[in-house]
Scaffold this active site. Structure first.
Site, mmCIF file in Angstrom:
data_model
loop_
_atom_site.group_PDB
_atom_site.id
_atom_site.type_symbol
_atom_site.label_atom_id
_atom_site.label_comp_id
_atom_site.label_asym_id
_atom_site.label_seq_id
_atom_site.Cartn_x
_atom_site.Cartn_y
_atom_site.Cartn_z
ATOM 1 C CB VAL A 66 -0.954 0.023 1.222
ATOM 2 C CG1 VAL A 66 -1.769 1.308 1.244
ATOM 3 C CG2 VAL A 66 -1.882 -1.187 1.200
ATOM 4 C CB ALA A 111 4.810 2.597 1.007
ATOM 5 C CE LYS A 112 5.065 -1.515 8.060
ATOM 6 N NZ LYS A 112 5.748 -0.569 8.959
ATOM 7 N N GLY A 113 4.113 -2.920 3.177
ATOM 8 C CA GLY A 113 3.731 -4.142 2.476
ATOM 9 C C GLY A 113 3.480 -5.238 3.477
ATOM 10 C CG ASP A 152 6.876 -3.961 9.972
ATOM 11 O OD1 ASP A 152 7.150 -2.841 10.415
ATOM 12 O OD2 ASP A 152 5.866 -4.590 10.350
#
Ligand code: GLU
Length: 426
Positions: A66, A111-113, A152
């Site tokens: 995202v 952002a992050k996945g 993460d």
């Protein structure tokens, strides 16, 4: 009129982030268009990741990236491997990255996945295959100038090395700046692995100072003993703090006289979980959160302190090592009851800060010593804490004099507002 996407707002973590965004907008005069834009991520990529397992069966995993906002610079944020990963969770974490990077004055967006998987249930070969396929699927959307992933929960430098390799295979040349948090040997930064935990400890020091206390006399409880929690333990222990309790997914351990963290690390080389470590009493994760300590560091997952256990917290300071470990309503309740809650976007910003340092080193092909990294990290954490603290004194009412969360979010929003205005976005 744009309809709020159910998949996002039915996720309570995402809703929590939107709530804290909205309440920050009330602390100081912010153009409402800024809030309207930031309530929605810019882009969400959903992919299927088929993996040929060791037994030759095919399992298909679900993955997300995202990209929340890139007003301030390329998208930036980690990738999480966890069974509970969902679009809503990844979107919430992506939004937090936008605010974190803005607050820290970094030239980066958010952002992050995430991949819905329990990484411990896969063999190394399966994990590598999953990572490489995920990297291929999100490949067209990432890059050193576009979007830069990092570790993460459930991912580590090795995961980043696989992403870097897969991405470089596709572009035909090595692009080390595509990920941060990679091993030092292939362009990683010294001090990146300990950065989030060390940053948390610098913030613990600052928070204690506001109560005229010193870390060398403080008692600390740490929930979560992964990359963040374990480094909080090492660094705080080295500064003389008494770590009275730590925990992992299986439960926690407690010793009112302090746990020898170096011994615990030796123990963990042979044993997977902290429980069973000599001279400690077993406690649950719930009990750990309710201990009478100077500082509580929740470093596991979101929503650890919530509506039902908020009134049992006895610590005077909470420093959020994880993202979103205290829900906004619990945070507000605690702040009003004289607990200083230092929010994630400030407290765990050390990881993002050193990721930025790593990216700068990769782009310039010039690498810094660990001491330089630690000094720059200390400067950024102390400076950011000071800005949030002074803002709170200046703009918050008496009843919100501990509300560092809405102050931190408001500072992040003010910077975004200026940039959006200059770019003609609002
Ligand atoms: N995953 C970390 C965080 O939540 C680090 C992100 C990064 O380094 O880009 O802040």
């Amino acid at each position: 009129m744009y309809q709020e996407p159910d998949e996002l707002l039915s996720n309570s973590f995402y809703k929590d982030v939107v709530n804290s965004l909205e309440s920050a907008g009330k602390v100081i005069d912010i153009n409402p268009n800024v809030i309207s834009r930031l309530k929605y991520p810019r882009r969400a990529i959903r992919v299927s990741i088929p993996v040929k397992m060791d037994d030759h069966s095919i399992q298909v995993f679900r993955g997300y990236r995202v990209q929340h906002n890139h007003t301030l610079g390329p998208f930036k944020g980690g990738i999480r491997y966890h069974p509970a990963v969902s679009l809503g969770e990844v979107a919430a974490l992506a939004s937090l990255m936008t605010f974190k990077n803005s607050l820290l004055n970094l030239p980066l967006g958010g952002a992050k996945g995430g991949v819905q998987v329990n990484p411990n249930s896969l063999s190394k070969m399966e994990l590598e295959a999953l990572t490489r396929r995920f990297a291929t699927e999100i490949g067209p959307f990432i890059g050193p100038d576009k979007d830069i992933p990092a570790p993460d929960v459930g991912t580590n430098p090795e995961t980043m090395a696989w992403i870097l390799d897969t991405f470089s295979l596709e572009t035909g040349y090595s692009q080390t700046g595509v990920v941060t948090g990679k091993p030092v040997e292939i362009g990683g930064s010294r001090g990146r692995q300990s950065a989030t935990g060390l940053g948390v400890v610098y913030i613990v020091q600052q928070a204690l100072e506001t109560q005229a206390k010193n870390i060398s006399q403080a008692t600390i409880a740490i929930q979560g003993f992964g990359n963040v929690g374990s480094h909080v333990g090492i660094e705080a222990h080295a500064m003389g703090a008494k770590i009275v309790a730590v925990s992992d997914v299986q439960g926690g351990i407690f010793n009112p006289n302090g746990i020898n963290i170096s011994e615990l690390f030796r123990y963990l080389k042979q044993n997977r979980f902290v429980q069973g470590f000599p001279q400690t009493e077993n406690i649950t994760n719930e009990q750990l959160l309710e201990l009478e300590v100077d500082v509580l560091c929740p470093c596991a997952l979101e929503s650890a302190i919530h509506e039902k256990n908020k009134q049992n917290v006895k610590a005077k300071i909470i420093v959020e090592g994880a993202n979103g470990p205290v829900t906004p309503t619990a945070s507000e309740y605690l702040s009003k009851n004289n607990v200083l809650v230092v929010p994630d976007v400030l407290a765990n910003g050390g990881g993002a800060a050193v990721s930025y340092f790593e990216w700068v080193q990769d782009i310039s092909w010039l690498f810094w010593t660990e001491q330089e990294v630690r000094q720059k990290l200390s400067d950024i954490m102390v400076n950011t804490f000071g800005r949030v603290w002074n803002f709170t004194r200046k703009y918050q009412s008496e009843k919100d004099k501990n509300n560092l969360r809405s102050s931190a979010m408001a500072i992040a929003l003010l910077r975004l507002e200026k940039a959006m205005k200059l770019r003609g976005q609002i």
